[in-house]
Motif scaffolding. Structure first.
Motif, PDB file in Angstrom:
ATOM      1  N   GLN A 107       0.719  -1.134   0.055  1.00 29.32           N
ATOM      2  CA  GLN A 107       0.102   0.014  -0.019  1.00 29.32           C
ATOM      3  C   GLN A 107       0.806   1.191  -0.028  1.00 29.32           C
ATOM      4  O   GLN A 107       2.169   1.031   0.388  1.00 29.32           O
ATOM      5  CB  GLN A 107      -1.056  -0.263   1.372  1.00 29.32           C
ATOM      6  N   GLY A 108       0.367   2.348  -0.571  1.00 25.99           N
ATOM      7  CA  GLY A 108       1.399   3.615  -0.647  1.00 25.99           C
ATOM      8  C   GLY A 108       1.478   4.135   0.857  1.00 25.99           C
ATOM      9  O   GLY A 108       0.547   4.081   1.595  1.00 25.99           O
ATOM     10  N   THR A 109       2.414   4.900   0.932  1.00 28.18           N
ATOM     11  CA  THR A 109       2.624   6.011   2.093  1.00 28.18           C
ATOM     12  C   THR A 109       2.776   7.109   1.423  1.00 28.18           C
ATOM     13  O   THR A 109       3.783   7.518   0.634  1.00 28.18           O
ATOM     14  CB  THR A 109       3.723   5.368   3.190  1.00 28.18           C
ATOM     15  N   LYS A 110       2.370   8.378   2.051  1.00 28.02           N
ATOM     16  CA  LYS A 110       2.281   9.535   1.245  1.00 28.02           C
ATOM     17  C   LYS A 110       3.429  10.377   1.906  1.00 28.02           C
ATOM     18  O   LYS A 110       3.533  10.592   3.088  1.00 28.02           O
ATOM     19  CB  LYS A 110       1.067  10.584   1.485  1.00 28.02           C
ATOM     20  N   VAL A 111       4.052  11.104   1.023  1.00 29.39           N
ATOM     21  CA  VAL A 111       5.125  12.013   1.496  1.00 29.39           C
ATOM     22  C   VAL A 111       4.747  13.179   0.937  1.00 29.39           C
ATOM     23  O   VAL A 111       4.699  13.603  -0.424  1.00 29.39           O
ATOM     24  CB  VAL A 111       6.454  11.580   0.899  1.00 29.39           C
TER      25      VAL A 111
END
Length: 115
Positions: A107-111
């Motif tokens: 799953q993505g992780t937001k930066v």
């Protein structure tokens, strides 16, 4: 195979973040693993990858600022991000590929990098 990414957040330009990705369900050391990112309105792009033999590959825009590493004992993938720029703002995805077993995404992780 399951991948779970951690470590995103909000940082000022010039700051640092470290992304982590935990791998489970197969033999981690046999996979080529990497990080992709997708900014709003853009296609997903490869940021960096590292093979089972520790060969590293980076997109030109991050060379000298981002470092990919892996820990085969802990079954983890890392992305150390230094000197962050607003254009690094994106959702970051970890990725694992094996020639026989296939391709997997976390799953993505937001930066978010503020100027």
């Amino acid at each position: 195979v399951q991948l779970q990414a951690f470590g995103g957040g909000l940082v000022e330009a010039g700051g640092s973040l470290r992304l982590s990705c935990a791998f489970s369900g197969s033999i981690f050391r046999l996979y080529t693993v990497g990080w992709y990112r997708q900014a709003p309105g853009n296609q997903r792009e490869l940021v960096a990858s590292i093979t089972h033999s520790f060969r590293r590959n980076y997109v030109d825009s991050v060379k000298g600022r981002l470092t990919i590493s892996r820990d085969n004992t802990e079954k983890k993938l890392y992305l150390q991000m230094n000197g962050l720029k607003p254009e690094d703002t994106a959702v970051y995805y970890c990725h694992a590929n094996h020639i026989r077993d296939g391709t997997y995404w976390g799953q993505g992780t937001k930066v978010t990098v503020s100027s």
